[in-house]
Design a protein around this motif. Structure first.
Motif, PDB file in Angstrom:
ATOM      1  N   GLN A  54     -11.829  -9.568  -5.694  1.00 13.66           N
ATOM      2  CA  GLN A  54     -10.661 -10.308  -6.155  1.00 13.66           C
ATOM      3  C   GLN A  54     -10.194  -9.709  -7.474  1.00 13.66           C
ATOM      4  OE1 GLN A  54      -9.279 -12.816  -4.290  1.00 13.66           O
ATOM      5  NE2 GLN A  54     -10.800 -12.120  -2.810  1.00 13.66           N
ATOM      6  N   TYR A  55      -8.919  -9.634  -7.661  1.00  9.96           N
ATOM      7  CA  TYR A  55      -8.372  -9.106  -8.917  1.00  9.96           C
ATOM      8  C   TYR A  55      -7.186  -9.909  -9.333  1.00  9.96           C
ATOM      9  CZ  TYR A  55      -5.631  -6.615  -5.428  1.00  9.96           C
ATOM     10  OH  TYR A  55      -4.872  -6.276  -4.346  1.00  9.96           O
ATOM     11  N   SER A 103      -8.599   8.902   0.910  1.00  9.01           N
ATOM     12  CA  SER A 103      -7.531   9.329   0.005  1.00  9.01           C
ATOM     13  C   SER A 103      -6.167   9.201   0.666  1.00  9.01           C
ATOM     14  CB  SER A 103      -7.736  10.769  -0.452  1.00  9.01           C
ATOM     15  OG  SER A 103      -8.921  10.871  -1.203  1.00  9.01           O
ATOM     16  N   GLN A 104      -6.102   9.513   1.951  1.00 10.13           N
ATOM     17  CA  GLN A 104      -4.837   9.356   2.662  1.00 10.13           C
ATOM     18  C   GLN A 104      -4.435   7.883   2.710  1.00 10.13           C
ATOM     19  OE1 GLN A 104      -4.710  10.968   6.619  1.00 10.13           O
ATOM     20  NE2 GLN A 104      -2.656  10.194   6.994  1.00 10.13           N
ATOM     21  N   ILE A 105      -5.390   7.002   2.990  1.00  8.87           N
ATOM     22  CA  ILE A 105      -5.123   5.561   3.000  1.00  8.87           C
ATOM     23  C   ILE A 105      -4.641   5.128   1.615  1.00  8.87           C
ATOM     24  CG2 ILE A 105      -6.182   3.280   3.209  1.00  8.87           C
ATOM     25  CD1 ILE A 105      -8.106   4.609   5.282  1.00  8.87           C
ATOM     26  N   PHE A 106      -5.302   5.638   0.571  1.00 14.35           N
ATOM     27  CA  PHE A 106      -4.915   5.332  -0.802  1.00 14.35           C
ATOM     28  C   PHE A 106      -3.456   5.723  -1.055  1.00 14.35           C
ATOM     29  CE2 PHE A 106      -4.133   7.059  -5.010  1.00 14.35           C
ATOM     30  CZ  PHE A 106      -4.400   5.961  -5.810  1.00 14.35           C
ATOM     31  N   TYR A 107      -3.115   6.970  -0.762  1.00 18.04           N
ATOM     32  CA  TYR A 107      -1.752   7.443  -1.042  1.00 18.04           C
ATOM     33  C   TYR A 107      -0.712   6.771  -0.144  1.00 18.04           C
ATOM     34  CZ  TYR A 107      -3.273  10.867  -4.423  1.00 18.04           C
ATOM     35  OH  TYR A 107      -3.785  11.472  -5.553  1.00 18.04           O
ATOM     36  N   LEU A 118      -8.603  -1.002  -4.669  1.00 25.12           N
ATOM     37  CA  LEU A 118      -9.154  -2.285  -4.222  1.00 25.12           C
ATOM     38  C   LEU A 118      -8.750  -2.570  -2.778  1.00 25.12           C
ATOM     39  CD1 LEU A 118      -8.774  -4.472  -7.412  1.00 25.12           C
ATOM     40  CD2 LEU A 118     -10.858  -3.486  -6.451  1.00 25.12           C
ATOM     41  N   HIS A 119      -7.574  -2.131  -2.402  1.00 19.44           N
ATOM     42  CA  HIS A 119      -7.144  -2.281  -1.013  1.00 19.44           C
ATOM     43  C   HIS A 119      -8.099  -1.538  -0.076  1.00 19.44           C
ATOM     44  CE1 HIS A 119      -4.515  -2.558   2.464  1.00 19.44           C
ATOM     45  NE2 HIS A 119      -4.662  -1.266   2.627  1.00 19.44           N
ATOM     46  N   ILE A 120      -8.444  -0.308  -0.429  1.00 20.33           N
ATOM     47  CA  ILE A 120      -9.390   0.457   0.393  1.00 20.33           C
ATOM     48  C   ILE A 120     -10.717  -0.293   0.491  1.00 20.33           C
ATOM     49  CG2 ILE A 120     -10.801   2.560   0.506  1.00 20.33           C
ATOM     50  CD1 ILE A 120      -8.433   4.023  -0.831  1.00 20.33           C
ATOM     51  N   LEU A 121     -11.217  -0.758  -0.645  1.00 17.92           N
ATOM     52  CA  LEU A 121     -12.497  -1.468  -0.638  1.00 17.92           C
ATOM     53  C   LEU A 121     -12.420  -2.731   0.207  1.00 17.92           C
ATOM     54  CD1 LEU A 121     -13.529  -1.088  -4.374  1.00 17.92           C
ATOM     55  CD2 LEU A 121     -14.408   0.182  -2.413  1.00 17.92           C
ATOM     56  N   ASN A 122     -11.362  -3.501   0.020  1.00 11.94           N
ATOM     57  CA  ASN A 122     -11.227  -4.747   0.767  1.00 11.94           C
ATOM     58  C   ASN A 122     -11.024  -4.511   2.250  1.00 11.94           C
ATOM     59  OD1 ASN A 122     -11.576  -6.754  -1.194  1.00 11.94           O
ATOM     60  ND2 ASN A 122      -9.511  -6.446  -1.946  1.00 11.94           N
ATOM     61  N   ALA A 158      -2.339   0.270 -12.981  1.00 12.95           N
ATOM     62  CA  ALA A 158      -2.466  -0.986 -12.232  1.00 12.95           C
ATOM     63  C   ALA A 158      -2.201  -0.738 -10.747  1.00 12.95           C
ATOM     64  CB  ALA A 158      -1.513  -2.043 -12.787  1.00 12.95           C
ATOM     65  N   ALA A 159      -1.239   0.136 -10.449  1.00  8.87           N
ATOM     66  CA  ALA A 159      -0.946   0.485  -9.062  1.00  8.87           C
ATOM     67  C   ALA A 159      -2.141   1.203  -8.433  1.00  8.87           C
ATOM     68  CB  ALA A 159       0.303   1.366  -8.992  1.00  8.87           C
ATOM     69  N   VAL A 160      -2.745   2.109  -9.173  1.00  8.27           N
ATOM     70  CA  VAL A 160      -3.913   2.836  -8.682  1.00  8.27           C
ATOM     71  C   VAL A 160      -5.057   1.858  -8.401  1.00  8.27           C
ATOM     72  CG1 VAL A 160      -5.716   4.467  -9.376  1.00  8.27           C
ATOM     73  CG2 VAL A 160      -3.294   5.035  -9.726  1.00  8.27           C
ATOM     74  N   CYS A 161      -5.277   0.945  -9.321  1.00  4.67           N
ATOM     75  CA  CYS A 161      -6.331  -0.059  -9.139  1.00  4.67           C
ATOM     76  C   CYS A 161      -6.065  -0.879  -7.875  1.00  4.67           C
ATOM     77  CB  CYS A 161      -6.401  -0.953 -10.371  1.00  4.67           C
ATOM     78  SG  CYS A 161      -7.705  -2.181 -10.303  1.00  4.67           S
ATOM     79  N   ASP A 162      -4.833  -1.319  -7.696  1.00  6.57           N
ATOM     80  CA  ASP A 162      -4.463  -2.092  -6.510  1.00  6.57           C
ATOM     81  C   ASP A 162      -4.782  -1.320  -5.237  1.00  6.57           C
ATOM     82  OD1 ASP A 162      -3.010  -4.106  -4.843  1.00  6.57           O
ATOM     83  OD2 ASP A 162      -1.585  -2.442  -4.622  1.00  6.57           O
TER      84      ASP A 162
END
Length: 136
Positions: free
Chosen positions: A135-136, A42-46, A117-121, A110-114
């Motif tokens: 890929q998105y 979550s920290q990485i996400f934010y 996906l960044h965390i997953l990638n 869209a920002a949340v999705c990005d």
């Protein structure tokens, strides 16, 4: 209304199979996050959200450590509830109403999705050989 043609039956089968495949991927991916990063995800996400989309930062007034835990708990609950849509849907609808009150707009998703996906990638697929980056 049920469709009786054989092509719509096949479509329904493939649609259900695709849903199950995606659900399993989500569950497997989130387990990797849980065991590898836990709430740090979550920290990485934010961190990414605020870096890439600084216009959303003023929406967050709470202690961010509390916010990290809230996000992590909400996603964990949603992933665990993928087999129980009747229980999950009202919770997601309530979260949607609350986020609308905070000023969240459709483009923010869209920002949340990005950021997810960044965390997953960046984490999951680097830790799981044989998987490919989303890929998105």
């Amino acid at each position: 209304v049920a469709r009786s043609s054989s092509s719509s039956s096949r479509y329904g089968y493939y649609e259900a199979a695709e849903f199950e495949r995606r659900k399993a991927t989500i569950q497997k991916s989130w387990r990797a996050v849980q065991f590898g990063l836990d709430v740090k995800s979550s920290q990485i996400f934010y961190d990414r959200l605020f870096d890439q989309y600084p216009q959303v930062r003023p929406m967050f007034k709470d202690d961010m450590k509390l916010q990290y835990r809230k996000l992590y708990s909400a996603v964990t609950m949603a992933v665990r509830s993928l087999d129980d849509w009747d229980a999950l849907l009202p919770v997601l609808e309530d979260l949607g109403r609350k986020h609308a009150q905070y000023g969240v707009l459709r483009p923010h998703y869209a920002a949340v999705c990005d950021c997810f996906l960044h965390i997953l990638n960046q984490y999951i697929f680097s830790q799981m050989p044989g998987n490919f980056a989303i890929q998105y």
